[in-house]
Write a protein that holds these residues in place. Sequence first.
Motif, PDB file in Angstrom:
ATOM      1  N   TYR A 131     -25.091  31.034 -34.538  1.00 27.16           N
ATOM      2  CA  TYR A 131     -26.435  30.506 -34.773  1.00 27.16           C
ATOM      3  C   TYR A 131     -26.323  29.073 -35.256  1.00 27.16           C
ATOM      4  O   TYR A 131     -25.539  28.779 -36.161  1.00 27.16           O
ATOM      5  CB  TYR A 131     -27.159  31.358 -35.832  1.00 27.16           C
ATOM      6  N   MET A 132     -27.101  28.186 -34.646  1.00 23.08           N
ATOM      7  CA  MET A 132     -27.185  26.798 -35.099  1.00 23.08           C
ATOM      8  C   MET A 132     -28.355  26.714 -36.059  1.00 23.08           C
ATOM      9  O   MET A 132     -29.474  27.121 -35.715  1.00 23.08           O
ATOM     10  CB  MET A 132     -27.397  25.849 -33.921  1.00 23.08           C
ATOM     11  N   ILE A 133     -28.101  26.192 -37.239  1.00 22.48           N
ATOM     12  CA  ILE A 133     -29.122  26.064 -38.280  1.00 22.48           C
ATOM     13  C   ILE A 133     -29.283  24.580 -38.575  1.00 22.48           C
ATOM     14  O   ILE A 133     -28.302  23.886 -38.855  1.00 22.48           O
ATOM     15  CB  ILE A 133     -28.716  26.852 -39.540  1.00 22.48           C
ATOM     16  N   SER A 141     -31.101  27.855 -32.544  1.00 14.58           N
ATOM     17  CA  SER A 141     -30.578  28.460 -31.323  1.00 14.58           C
ATOM     18  C   SER A 141     -29.557  29.531 -31.668  1.00 14.58           C
ATOM     19  O   SER A 141     -29.055  29.589 -32.790  1.00 14.58           O
ATOM     20  CB  SER A 141     -29.950  27.404 -30.413  1.00 14.58           C
ATOM     21  N   ALA A 142     -29.271  30.354 -30.661  1.00  8.91           N
ATOM     22  CA  ALA A 142     -28.294  31.428 -30.822  1.00  8.91           C
ATOM     23  C   ALA A 142     -27.447  31.504 -29.559  1.00  8.91           C
ATOM     24  O   ALA A 142     -27.934  31.233 -28.459  1.00  8.91           O
ATOM     25  CB  ALA A 142     -29.008  32.755 -31.063  1.00  8.91           C
ATOM     26  N   HIS A 143     -26.180  31.857 -29.734  1.00  4.60           N
ATOM     27  CA  HIS A 143     -25.247  32.016 -28.617  1.00  4.60           C
ATOM     28  C   HIS A 143     -24.510  33.333 -28.797  1.00  4.60           C
ATOM     29  O   HIS A 143     -24.074  33.659 -29.888  1.00  4.60           O
ATOM     30  CB  HIS A 143     -24.204  30.894 -28.604  1.00  4.60           C
ATOM     31  N   VAL A 144     -24.376  34.075 -27.710  1.00  7.44           N
ATOM     32  CA  VAL A 144     -23.553  35.279 -27.720  1.00  7.44           C
ATOM     33  C   VAL A 144     -22.355  34.988 -26.841  1.00  7.44           C
ATOM     34  O   VAL A 144     -22.493  34.540 -25.704  1.00  7.44           O
ATOM     35  CB  VAL A 144     -24.327  36.506 -27.197  1.00  7.44           C
ATOM     36  N   GLU A 157     -25.193  19.940 -28.842  1.00  6.57           N
ATOM     37  CA  GLU A 157     -26.224  20.523 -29.702  1.00  6.57           C
ATOM     38  C   GLU A 157     -25.980  20.148 -31.169  1.00  6.57           C
ATOM     39  O   GLU A 157     -26.918  19.814 -31.900  1.00  6.57           O
ATOM     40  CB  GLU A 157     -26.225  22.042 -29.522  1.00  6.57           C
ATOM     41  N   ILE A 158     -24.728  20.155 -31.582  1.00 12.69           N
ATOM     42  CA  ILE A 158     -24.381  19.751 -32.950  1.00 12.69           C
ATOM     43  C   ILE A 158     -24.776  18.294 -33.176  1.00 12.69           C
ATOM     44  O   ILE A 158     -25.432  17.959 -34.166  1.00 12.69           O
ATOM     45  CB  ILE A 158     -22.867  19.948 -33.213  1.00 12.69           C
TER      46      ILE A 158
END
Length: 164
Positions: A131-133, A141-144, A157-158
């Motif tokens: 999860y990007m906070i 956002s979330a990544h699996v 994204e960072i």
Amino acid sequence: MFIQCIKQVSRITLTLLFLLASVSASADNSNAIPDSKAQLQQILDDNKGKVIYLDFWASWCIPCRKSFPWMNAMEAKYAGQGFKVITVNVDVEKSLALEFLQENPANFTVVYDPKGAIAKEFKLKGMPSSYMINKLGKPVSAHVGFYNDKRAEYEAEIVKLLEE
């Protein structure tokens, strides 16, 4: 797909708010033994105002082995700009996690969640789950899974969040 992403981010936001509320409520009990939720909350509090990559992993997870060098590199590269990697291990036996870390060193924060309390709150769909906070403490956002061919996308994204 966009609507699903918004729903996912909204669900994550509500989960984080619930987690914050439950940890705050239990923090008043001076006899309580600190648990993984409380430990994670303290780490999040200590890193307010930073972009956080929150990653869930397990010793049996093959993609997790691939993600560790990347997370080490990202924290080293962007820590000075306000970026922090925080990981949550979900192994029931801590010895399995420690063995994994011997082979895959972590130069970032690791929280152990052997009872799965944090993982349950996030309703993980796979390993690793990340999860990007943003700097305001909101999941965006979330990544699996972890895919080597998406490393540039993850890093972009960072960078975007650090610039906000």
